[in-house]
Write a protein that holds these residues in place. Structure first.
Motif, PDB file in Angstrom:
ATOM      1  N   TYR A   1      34.356  97.827  36.919  1.00  0.00           N
ATOM      2  CA  TYR A   1      33.222  98.313  38.295  1.00  0.00           C
ATOM      3  C   TYR A   1      33.133  99.541  38.766  1.00  0.00           C
ATOM      4  O   TYR A   1      32.575 100.301  39.159  1.00  0.00           O
ATOM      5  CB  TYR A   1      33.410  97.276  38.628  1.00  0.00           C
TER       6      TYR A   1
ATOM      7  N   ALA B   1      27.009  99.466  28.801  1.00  0.00           N
ATOM      8  CA  ALA B   1      27.876  98.968  29.881  1.00  0.00           C
ATOM      9  C   ALA B   1      27.659  98.367  31.418  1.00  0.00           C
ATOM     10  O   ALA B   1      27.676  97.206  31.057  1.00  0.00           O
ATOM     11  CB  ALA B   1      28.140 100.447  30.400  1.00  0.00           C
ATOM     12  N   LYS B   2      25.840  98.307  30.935  1.00  0.00           N
ATOM     13  CA  LYS B   2      25.186  97.789  32.451  1.00  0.00           C
ATOM     14  C   LYS B   2      24.663  96.335  31.631  1.00  0.00           C
ATOM     15  O   LYS B   2      25.208  95.231  31.984  1.00  0.00           O
ATOM     16  CB  LYS B   2      23.804  98.486  32.235  1.00  0.00           C
TER      17      LYS B   2
ATOM     18  N   LEU C   1      31.707 102.156  36.367  1.00  0.00           N
ATOM     19  CA  LEU C   1      30.085 101.881  36.664  1.00  0.00           C
ATOM     20  C   LEU C   1      30.022 102.572  37.403  1.00  0.00           C
ATOM     21  O   LEU C   1      27.992 102.475  37.309  1.00  0.00           O
ATOM     22  CB  LEU C   1      29.987 100.385  36.039  1.00  0.00           C
TER      23      LEU C   1
ATOM     24  N   PHE D   1      28.098  94.018  32.140  1.00  0.00           N
ATOM     25  CA  PHE D   1      28.441  93.476  33.630  1.00  0.00           C
ATOM     26  C   PHE D   1      27.036  92.824  34.133  1.00  0.00           C
ATOM     27  O   PHE D   1      27.683  91.668  34.273  1.00  0.00           O
ATOM     28  CB  PHE D   1      28.129  94.762  34.440  1.00  0.00           C
TER      29      PHE D   1
ATOM     30  N   ILE E   1      32.903  98.486  29.199  1.00  0.00           N
ATOM     31  CA  ILE E   1      32.574  98.585  30.642  1.00  0.00           C
ATOM     32  C   ILE E   1      33.152 100.440  30.896  1.00  0.00           C
ATOM     33  O   ILE E   1      32.594 101.317  30.566  1.00  0.00           O
ATOM     34  CB  ILE E   1      32.567  97.651  31.965  1.00  0.00           C
TER      35      ILE E   1
END
Length: 409
Positions: A210, A154-155, A213, A158, A135
């Motif tokens: 996180y 990346a999403k 992101l 997650f 991520i």
């Protein structure tokens, strides 16, 4: 101190900071990045070779770790983003292409732990620590390239972490899963780690991922979980008697370790501050700022007189691992610079200079490039452990350089 003396002192600080910025810029652009681009890139099979020994022997058929490849992608992406250099973007694209072709599990989602040198899966487990680094890297690649597919991946990672790893009953994240996302019995990152359900290390790098992101995706669930990760450090992970980090926990958050890791202390001090800043919640930032200095000061207990940061201490036996591995030194430079920026106290800046001088004198391999794994208290350089490998990546030292280039105005 007279006004004239203050002006002279400020000029000295400014001069030393400019010199520091120039030196880390040169280290990044003349040593670290060329080493990886010229010595570690595999032009035949794609990606990057998985290992070079401490004696500078390239092992072309070594397995290739997910953490190594994600960190290489992050490094060149971040260098391209901040230094506006297309050559670094091309290296990042080389890393990204290999990751997309080989590391993603198209059937069950997520990324593999390790590949064989030919790109086939060698270990298909889903270690959450590793998913977090993908991520972190994919977002950085998106930031410099605008590649929407990288952000989409990346999403997806997650969402998988939140679906399978998040403990809805006791909070926090479990460590490791099979290829098809069944919780494993052996969840250790490495042989030296305790086999416990929850760890500081995984939560620290989820925090890091996180945060990155959230810079580019203001998703409500992500925002909530980023704040929750910060709160977990404040409520569960930081030991408020010592301000060191507790390292291992069972599923109920009972502490299962007695080790103080000085490198993780100083790294967490600035990553928590960064996370709270990016989150943008005033109350959370205030709570974090109340502990940042105490966590950084706890790390100071590991500093040697020569500027090196020792690895760790066992508080039960009082045994000190007095070696200075490469990564705590890099994190010390950033962490103490962060506390200097927040406080303007020269005592923290002095620690920055001491740490950097220690790195220059002891860890940078001026003949062969990159950094040695470690240096002992008596100055012996470690050539038994890898120069590059599953854990020895261009991430801590490159990030140190990039952070200082950006922070020193």
């Amino acid at each position: 101190m007279t006004d004239h003396s203050k002006q002279t002192a400020n000029k000295d600080i400014s001069f030393n900071l400019i010199k520091l910025k120039e030196e880390v810029y040169d280290e990044l652009t003349q040593d670290i990045l060329p080493f990886w681009a010229e010595k570690m890139k595999d032009l035949e099979r794609g990606g990057y070779f998985g290992q070079m020994t401490g004696k500078n022997q390239l092992i072309k058929n070594a397995p290739r770790g997910g953490i190594l490849n994600a960190r290489i992608l992050w490094t060149f992406s971040s260098a391209a983003f901040y230094l506006k250099n297309n050559a670094y973007l091309k290296e990042a694209e080389h890393a990204k292409e290999y990751i997309f072709n080989h590391f993603f599990d198209e059937e069950f989602g997520g990324t593999y732990w390790m590949l064989n040198a030919d790109g086939s899966p060698a270990d298909t487990k889903k270690q959450i620590y590793s998913q977090a680094f993908f991520i972190y890297a994919l977002v950085e690649f998106y930031r410099t390239s605008g590649d929407e597919v990288a952000l989409k991946k990346a999403k997806e990672l997650f969402s998988l972490i939140e679906k399978y790893s998040f403990d809805k009953d006791k909070n926090g994240y479990f460590e490791a899963y099979s290829r098809d996302w069944l919780l494993l019995d052996d969840v250790r990152l490495s042989d030296k780690d305790a086999n416990e359900k929850k760890t500081m290390n995984t939560h620290l790098h989820l925090l890091e991922a996180y945060t990155n992101l959230f810079r580019v995706w203001k998703n409500p669930l992500l925002e909530m979980q980023l704040k929750n990760l910060i709160d977990l450090f404040l409520d569960k992970i930081i030991n408020f008697e010592t301000y060191h980090l507790n390292l291992f926990f069972d599923e109920n958050w009972a502490c299962k370790s007695f080790i103080q890791s000085f490198g993780h202390d100083i790294e967490a001090s600035w990553l928590l501050d960064e996370a709270a800043t990016v989150l943008g919640d005033v109350g959370t930032l205030q709570k974090v700022r109340n502990v940042v200095f105490r966590v950084a000061d706890a790390a100071v207990e590991g500093l040697r007189e020569d500027g090196g940061l020792m690895n760790e201490k066992d508080v039960v036996t009082n045994h000190l691992d007095t070696n200075s591995d490469w990564w705590p030194q890099a994190e010390a430079v950033v962490g103490f610079f962060n506390t200097f920026q927040l406080s303007n106290k020269e005592s923290y800046l002095k620690k920055v200079f001491n740490s950097w001088n220690f790195i220059k004198e002891n860890l940078i391999d001026k003949e062969n490039g990159e950094w040695y794994w470690a240096v002992s208290k008596d100055g012996h350089k470690d050539t038994l452990n890898d120069k590059t490998g599953f854990w020895k990546c261009p991430y801590h030292n490159s990030r140190m350089c990039i952070e200082l280039i950006n922070r020193i105005k």
